[in-house]
Enzyme design. Structure first.
Site, PDB file in Angstrom:
ATOM      1  N   HIS A   1       0.790  -1.228  -0.110  1.00  0.00           N
ATOM      2  CA  HIS A   1      -0.054   0.213  -0.147  1.00  0.00           C
ATOM      3  C   HIS A   1       0.951   1.076   0.032  1.00  0.00           C
ATOM      4  O   HIS A   1       0.530   2.244  -0.488  1.00  0.00           O
ATOM      5  CB  HIS A   1      -0.863  -0.162   1.423  1.00  0.00           C
ATOM      6  CG  HIS A   1      -1.832   1.222   1.424  1.00  0.00           C
ATOM      7  ND1 HIS A   1      -2.914   0.808   0.586  1.00  0.00           N
ATOM      8  CD2 HIS A   1      -1.755   2.438   2.047  1.00  0.00           C
ATOM      9  CE1 HIS A   1      -3.714   2.256   0.908  1.00  0.00           C
ATOM     10  NE2 HIS A   1      -3.105   3.017   1.656  1.00  0.00           N
TER      11      HIS A   1
ATOM     12  N   HIS B   1      -0.961   3.120  -8.099  1.00  0.00           N
ATOM     13  CA  HIS B   1      -1.590   2.543  -9.120  1.00  0.00           C
ATOM     14  C   HIS B   1      -1.713   3.381 -10.367  1.00  0.00           C
ATOM     15  O   HIS B   1      -1.505   4.625 -10.027  1.00  0.00           O
ATOM     16  CB  HIS B   1      -3.003   1.918  -8.901  1.00  0.00           C
ATOM     17  CG  HIS B   1      -4.129   3.206  -8.555  1.00  0.00           C
ATOM     18  ND1 HIS B   1      -4.011   4.018  -7.443  1.00  0.00           N
ATOM     19  CD2 HIS B   1      -5.031   3.513  -9.233  1.00  0.00           C
ATOM     20  CE1 HIS B   1      -4.995   4.945  -7.420  1.00  0.00           C
ATOM     21  NE2 HIS B   1      -5.539   4.769  -8.740  1.00  0.00           N
TER      22      HIS B   1
HETATM   23 ZN   LIG Z   1      -4.128  -0.585  -0.577  1.00  0.00          ZN
END
Ligand SMILES: [Zn+2]
Ligand SMILES: [Zn+2]
Length: 358
Positions: free
Chosen positions: A129, A182
């Site tokens: 993350h 992302h």
């Molecule tokens: Zn995440």
């Protein structure tokens, strides 16, 4: 198909959206991911394309995006792997790189006989993350670039797709709603306005001189040298002389290629590492994660014009704690005013700490 680019696993989420897993070579083949155990989410209202006759351009109206997940706490991140009873967009308990269809697409999906359709995909760069693109391993950067090349090629093959744009938005300052590292892949059913302008400029230059505009500009930049950030064997990063943004860096292959899929694996690796190096230098200048938009401009689908592949990084960060906003001249008239001299920006970036290899 290039075996270094093909997805290693493909499947579908509970609501039918496609998901594709790409593994790093050193991971070997990861185990078969479990099925998506969530209840199928209801399909959002489709986006709509409207033509603005005043400027003759497409506008995308996507009202369902108002319901998007907005800056959730890390424990509710939909891009982290699923674990225990926490079921996310990715059913696997771990992954290297994964691509799936966006639950909140900005482009209308295909409907036979109707208006133009497109497709929006999300690409997660890491299951971590807190990772960032600039500090991913060389191997991971290669896996990402291979996946983007494969997706671009697959999407371009659709007769309804006119242009594929792969990009990353980073930073709450520019409207990012999920912190997980992302990017996104947009398959437009039309050629976006800026790409159209670039194609026209490129075609006019080819008509006049018989050569590629981007190849000629790159040769000029290399000869001049003042705006070069870093030059490698097959790729160069430079600040364009008429940069619009305080920090704008273009990363281009020396060889004339139309798109990511036209590069060989070694060229793709060098190009994406140089992109990461440019982003690393940018963060280094401000000693903090800088907001940016990093996008691959590729030639349109179906041979509709030629364009030299280009990674365009733009950042609104103009000083420590200060951002550039698009105001009257830019937002209303499209005429940019840049507060930073491109030669100074290049000088600072050139002298910033480079990304460590690996
Ligand atoms: Zn995440
Ligand atoms: Zn060229």
């Amino acid at each position: 198909m290039d075996s270094t680019r093909a997805p290693h696993r493909t499947g579908h989420l509970a609501d039918g959206r496609e998901i594709l897993y790409y593994d790093d070579p050193s991971s070997g083949l990861r185990p078969e991911p479990p099925p998506d155990r969530r209840d199928p989410s209801s399909a959002p209202a489709p986006a709509e394309l409207r033509r603005d006759p005043l400027v003759d351009e497409w506008v995308i109206v996507a009202t369902h995006r108002q319901a998007r997940t907005f800056l959730p706490p890390t424990s509710d991140c939909p891009l982290c792997p699923s674990h225990g009873d926490v079921l996310t967009e990715i059913p696997a308990s771990d992954y290297d790189v994964v691509v799936f269809e966006n639950r909140f697409p900005s482009l209308p999906a295909a409907a036979p006989g109707e208006a133009p359709a497109g497709r929006c995909e999300v690409i997660c760069y890491s299951s971590d993350h807190d990772a960032s693109f600039a500090t991913l391993s060389d191997e991971r950067l290669g896996t990402i670039a291979g996946a983007l090349a494969e997706r671009s090629e697959a999407l371009r093959a659709d007769p309804g797709v006119a242009s594929v744009f792969c990009f990353e938005n980073r930073g709450e300052q520019i409207g990012v709603t999920l912190h997980h590292p992302h990017g996104q892949i947009y398959a437009y059913p039309f050629i976006p306005p800026r790409a159209e302008r670039m194609l026209a400029a490129s075609a006019a230059h080819a008509e006049r001189s018989g050569s590629c505009l981007a190849c000629d500009l790159l040769a000029d930049e290399l000869a001049d040298g003042r705006r070069i950030v870093a030059a490698r064997g097959t790729a160069v990063a430079y600040v364009p002389s008429a940069a619009r943004w305080p920090y704008e860096i273009h990363v281009v292959p020396r060889r004339h290629v139309r798109d990511l899929a036209s590069l060989d694996g070694a060229e793709r690796d060098e190009l994406v590492r140089l992109q990461a190096d440019a982003l690393y230098r940018l963060d280094g200048l401000f000693e903090a994660p800088v907001p940016y938009i990093a996008g691959w401009l590729q030639a349109p689908a179906h041979e509709a014009g030629d364009l030299h592949l280009r990674m365009q990084i733009v950042s609104p960060q103009r000083d420590v704690g200060r951002l550039k906003y698009l105001a009257g001249s830019e937002a209303a008239m499209g005429a940019f005013i840049n507060d930073v001299l491109p030669e100074d920006a290049a000088d600072r970036l050139r002298n910033a700490s480079p990304r460590p290899a690996g």
